[in-house]
Design a protein around this motif. Structure first.
Motif, mmCIF file in Angstrom:
data_model
loop_
_atom_site.group_PDB
_atom_site.id
_atom_site.type_symbol
_atom_site.label_atom_id
_atom_site.label_comp_id
_atom_site.label_asym_id
_atom_site.label_seq_id
_atom_site.Cartn_x
_atom_site.Cartn_y
_atom_site.Cartn_z
ATOM 1 N N SER A 99 0.943 -1.206 -0.184
ATOM 2 C CA SER A 99 -0.488 0.108 -0.201
ATOM 3 C C SER A 99 0.428 1.413 0.046
ATOM 4 C CB SER A 99 -0.774 -0.135 1.100
ATOM 5 O OG SER A 99 -0.342 -0.031 2.294
ATOM 6 N N ARG A 100 2.044 1.140 0.440
ATOM 7 C CA ARG A 100 2.926 2.169 0.936
ATOM 8 C C ARG A 100 3.500 2.574 -0.747
ATOM 9 N NH1 ARG A 100 6.746 -1.025 4.374
ATOM 10 N NH2 ARG A 100 5.228 -0.817 6.865
ATOM 11 N N LYS A 101 3.590 2.435 -1.733
ATOM 12 C CA LYS A 101 3.618 2.280 -3.099
ATOM 13 C C LYS A 101 2.615 3.180 -3.703
ATOM 14 C CE LYS A 101 6.553 -1.694 -4.272
ATOM 15 N NZ LYS A 101 6.602 -2.820 -5.249
ATOM 16 N N PHE A 102 1.215 3.448 -3.050
ATOM 17 C CA PHE A 102 0.377 4.212 -3.637
ATOM 18 C C PHE A 102 -0.560 5.384 -2.830
ATOM 19 C CE2 PHE A 102 -0.041 -0.258 -4.408
ATOM 20 C CZ PHE A 102 -0.148 -0.444 -6.350
ATOM 21 N N GLU A 103 0.691 6.188 -2.075
ATOM 22 C CA GLU A 103 0.698 7.465 -1.587
ATOM 23 C C GLU A 103 -0.623 7.760 -1.642
ATOM 24 O OE1 GLU A 103 2.342 9.732 -5.468
ATOM 25 O OE2 GLU A 103 4.316 9.003 -5.216
ATOM 26 N N GLY A 104 -0.887 6.809 -0.365
ATOM 27 C CA GLY A 104 -1.956 7.632 -0.024
ATOM 28 C C GLY A 104 -3.605 7.220 -0.166
ATOM 29 N N ARG A 105 -3.335 6.392 -1.603
ATOM 30 C CA ARG A 105 -4.441 6.136 -2.322
ATOM 31 C C ARG A 105 -5.446 4.332 -1.725
ATOM 32 N NH1 ARG A 105 -4.360 6.309 -8.730
ATOM 33 N NH2 ARG A 105 -6.825 6.755 -8.598
ATOM 34 N N VAL A 106 -4.686 3.786 -1.046
ATOM 35 C CA VAL A 106 -4.816 3.103 -0.749
ATOM 36 C C VAL A 106 -4.506 3.093 0.995
ATOM 37 C CG1 VAL A 106 -4.323 -0.007 -0.672
ATOM 38 C CG2 VAL A 106 -4.366 1.647 -2.549
ATOM 39 N N GLU A 107 -5.657 2.061 2.042
ATOM 40 C CA GLU A 107 -5.662 2.192 2.872
ATOM 41 C C GLU A 107 -5.840 0.449 4.048
ATOM 42 O OE1 GLU A 107 -5.239 4.141 5.162
ATOM 43 O OE2 GLU A 107 -5.099 6.051 4.958
ATOM 44 N N VAL A 108 -5.140 0.606 4.570
ATOM 45 C CA VAL A 108 -5.622 -0.984 4.668
ATOM 46 C C VAL A 108 -5.611 -1.349 5.721
ATOM 47 C CG1 VAL A 108 -3.938 -3.238 4.728
ATOM 48 C CG2 VAL A 108 -3.295 -2.041 3.359
ATOM 49 N N ILE A 109 -6.591 -1.893 6.897
ATOM 50 C CA ILE A 109 -7.173 -2.770 8.230
ATOM 51 C C ILE A 109 -6.715 -3.939 8.865
ATOM 52 C CG2 ILE A 109 -9.452 -1.884 9.067
ATOM 53 C CD1 ILE A 109 -8.128 0.220 7.476
ATOM 54 N N ASP A 110 -6.287 -3.670 9.810
ATOM 55 C CA ASP A 110 -6.124 -4.910 10.440
ATOM 56 C C ASP A 110 -7.802 -5.201 11.164
ATOM 57 O OD1 ASP A 110 -5.436 -7.708 11.518
ATOM 58 O OD2 ASP A 110 -3.743 -6.865 12.393
ATOM 59 N N SER A 111 -8.264 -6.159 10.827
ATOM 60 C CA SER A 111 -9.193 -6.350 11.367
ATOM 61 C C SER A 111 -9.458 -6.532 12.550
ATOM 62 C CB SER A 111 -9.912 -7.321 10.596
ATOM 63 O OG SER A 111 -9.898 -8.318 10.563
ATOM 64 N N LEU A 112 -8.563 -7.471 12.834
ATOM 65 C CA LEU A 112 -7.124 -8.060 13.913
ATOM 66 C C LEU A 112 -9.172 -9.014 14.783
ATOM 67 C CD1 LEU A 112 -6.793 -5.046 16.555
ATOM 68 C CD2 LEU A 112 -5.853 -6.725 15.619
ATOM 69 N N THR A 113 -9.667 -9.931 13.549
ATOM 70 C CA THR A 113 -10.769 -11.176 13.892
ATOM 71 C C THR A 113 -10.508 -10.851 12.037
ATOM 72 O OG1 THR A 113 -12.342 -11.185 13.812
ATOM 73 C CG2 THR A 113 -12.006 -9.170 12.272
ATOM 74 N N THR A 114 -11.912 -12.300 12.186
ATOM 75 C CA THR A 114 -11.971 -12.422 10.993
ATOM 76 C C THR A 114 -13.789 -13.571 10.885
ATOM 77 O OG1 THR A 114 -11.276 -15.314 9.662
ATOM 78 C CG2 THR A 114 -11.352 -15.379 11.801
ATOM 79 N N THR A 115 -13.568 -14.666 9.866
ATOM 80 C CA THR A 115 -14.935 -14.887 9.519
ATOM 81 C C THR A 115 -16.443 -13.881 9.555
ATOM 82 O OG1 THR A 115 -16.651 -16.751 10.326
ATOM 83 C CG2 THR A 115 -14.719 -16.017 11.584
ATOM 84 N N SER A 116 -17.058 -14.639 10.531
ATOM 85 C CA SER A 116 -18.566 -13.468 10.287
ATOM 86 C C SER A 116 -18.004 -12.162 10.864
ATOM 87 C CB SER A 116 -19.593 -13.673 10.885
ATOM 88 O OG SER A 116 -18.904 -14.122 12.632
ATOM 89 N N ALA A 117 -17.006 -11.759 12.373
ATOM 90 C CA ALA A 117 -16.108 -10.494 12.531
ATOM 91 C C ALA A 117 -15.752 -9.843 11.599
ATOM 92 C CB ALA A 117 -15.615 -11.123 13.276
ATOM 93 N N LEU A 118 -15.275 -10.179 10.984
ATOM 94 C CA LEU A 118 -14.568 -10.019 9.816
ATOM 95 C C LEU A 118 -15.642 -8.807 8.231
ATOM 96 C CD1 LEU A 118 -12.855 -8.732 7.825
ATOM 97 C CD2 LEU A 118 -11.850 -11.343 7.006
ATOM 98 N N GLY A 119 -16.997 -10.115 8.727
ATOM 99 C CA GLY A 119 -17.915 -9.846 7.543
ATOM 100 C C GLY A 119 -18.171 -8.225 8.302
ATOM 101 N N ALA A 120 -18.513 -8.335 9.982
ATOM 102 C CA ALA A 120 -19.370 -6.963 10.473
ATOM 103 C C ALA A 120 -18.223 -5.640 10.255
ATOM 104 C CB ALA A 120 -19.203 -7.479 11.918
ATOM 105 N N MET A 121 -17.241 -5.695 10.349
ATOM 106 C CA MET A 121 -15.827 -4.860 9.512
ATOM 107 C C MET A 121 -16.342 -4.175 8.238
ATOM 108 S SD MET A 121 -14.107 -3.949 12.520
ATOM 109 C CE MET A 121 -12.923 -3.390 11.733
ATOM 110 N N VAL A 122 -16.126 -5.581 7.235
ATOM 111 C CA VAL A 122 -16.448 -4.649 5.860
ATOM 112 C C VAL A 122 -17.510 -4.541 5.512
ATOM 113 C CG1 VAL A 122 -16.813 -5.816 3.549
ATOM 114 C CG2 VAL A 122 -15.062 -7.148 4.896
ATOM 115 N N ALA A 123 -18.988 -4.597 6.587
ATOM 116 C CA ALA A 123 -19.793 -3.482 5.935
ATOM 117 C C ALA A 123 -19.787 -2.888 6.851
ATOM 118 C CB ALA A 123 -21.203 -4.149 7.055
ATOM 119 N N LYS A 124 -19.076 -2.601 7.970
ATOM 120 C CA LYS A 124 -18.717 -0.891 8.039
ATOM 121 C C LYS A 124 -18.160 -0.235 6.852
ATOM 122 C CE LYS A 124 -20.927 0.790 11.515
ATOM 123 N NZ LYS A 124 -21.744 1.512 11.600
#
Length: 266
Positions: A99-124
Motif C-alpha cells: 500500500s505504501r507504493k500508492f501514496e495515500g490512495r490505498v488504506e489497509v485495515i488489520d481487522s483483528l478478527t476473521t469470519t463473520s466478525a470480519l463481515g461486520a467490519m467490511v459492512a461498516k
C-alpha cells in the motif's frame, strides 16, 4: 464524490450476493491439499481432512495485492482493504507493505478478527466509505477493530488439533464427557472462553455473551458449518437483526462440522 473500492479476503464470511450488491471484491486465500493449490468447497475440505490429507492455507502475497490495487485505481479514487487478523495470517502484512507504493490512495485495515466478525467490519467499511473520505474512513475502521467481537462454539476439537491450535481447548480433553468449548476473539486471536457440558449449553453461552454487549447498529453477523439448527436457536433467542451465511473453506478447515460463530461491533 470520490469513489472508494472496498476489498477483503476469503476468510470474510458474508453471503456471496451481499458482496456483489455492495461492490466488494474478495481476494481468495489459497487452500493447499497435500501441498497442491486447489479451488475446493467446504465439503471437499472437510472430506480431505477426514481422509488424513494435509490441508493448509497460503497467504496472499504482496505482488498479488499490487496487481489488484493497480487495476482498481484505474476506475476508483481509492481502495480500502480490510483483512483478517495479522495474528492469524500474513495477508494483512502483505497488503500493508504494498500500500505504501500508492501514496495515500490505498488504506489497509488489520481487522483483528476473521469470519463473520470480519463481515461486520467490511459492512461498516461500506457504510463509512459512502462519504468518499478514504483517510477518515480508515481511521474510524481502525478504532472499530479494537471493538470487534466474536463468540463461537465447535462440536469437535479435531480440526483445531490438526491445525495446531489445540492449546485453545486443552487438546483432546474436550472430547471427554461431552464437554464443549466456547471460544472468543480477543486482541486479534482466538482464545478460550469457557467449557460447558453439551452443545446446547454452548449455544446458551453464546446468547448470554451477545446479550451482555452493547452492539453497534443492533446487528450481528452469523456464520456456520452445517449448523442451521444452532443458527435458528441463536436468532430466536436474540431477536436482533442478523446476516447469516455458511462459513467458507478457509474458516471451515479449522472450525469443523457444526461450528457456529457470532460476530459484531461494540
Amino acid at each position: 464524490m470520490r469513489k472508494i473500492k472496498i476489498i477483503t479476503d476469503s476468510s470474510c464470511d458474508l453471503p456471496k450476493s451481499w458482496f456483489k450488491e455492495h461492490d466488494v471484491e474478495v481476494v481468495p486465500i489459497k487452500i493447499l491439499i497435500d501441498g497442491k493449490n486447489t479451488d475446493v468447497s467446504v465439503d471437499e475440505v472437510l472430506a480431505a481432512i477426514k481422509k488424513g490429507k494435509q490441508v493448509t492455507t497460503s497467504q496472499i502475497m504482496p505482488d498479488e495485492f499490487e496487481k489488484i490495487y493497480t487495476e482498481l485505481l484505474k476506475n476508483y479514487d481509492g481502495v480500502l482493504s480490510v483483512h483478517l487478523s495479522s495474528k492469524l495470517s500474513g495477508t494483512y502484512n502483505s497488503a500493508a507493505l504494498v500500500s505504501r507504493k500508492f501514496e495515500g490512495r490505498v488504506e489497509v485495515i488489520d481487522s483483528l478478527t476473521t469470519t463473520s466478525a470480519l463481515g461486520a467490519m467490511v459492512a461498516k467499511a461500506v457504510e463509512l466509505c459512502q462519504s468518499g473520505d478514504l483517510a477518515g474512513s480508515a481511521e474510524k475502521m481502525r478504532n472499530f477493530s479494537k471493538r470487534v467481537r466474536t463468540i463461537f462454539g465447535i462440536q469437535t476439537a479435531d480440526n483445531l488439533i490438526k491445525g495446531g491450535r489445540a492449546h485453545l481447548v486443552a487438546g483432546k480433553l474436550v472430547t471427554l464427557f461431552n464437554v464443549k468449548p466456547i471460544l472468543k476473539g480477543e486482541d486479534g486471536e482466538m482464545k478460550f472462553y469457557k467449557i460447558v457440558l453439551g452443545f446446547p449449553r454452548v449455544l446458551r453461552g453464546i446468547v448470554d455473551y451477545v446479550e451482555s454487549q452493547d452492539i453497534v447498529d443492533n446487528k450481528i453477523y452469523i456464520a456456520h458449518v452445517h449448523a442451521e439448527e444452532a443458527v435458528e436457536y441463536i436468532r430466536s433467542k436474540l431477536k436482533i437483526d442478523s446476516i447469516v451465511c455458511p462459513a467458507g473453506p478457509v474458516v471451515s478447515m479449522n472450525a469443523g462440522e457444526g461450528f457456529v460463530v457470532v460476530g459484531f461491533l461494540t
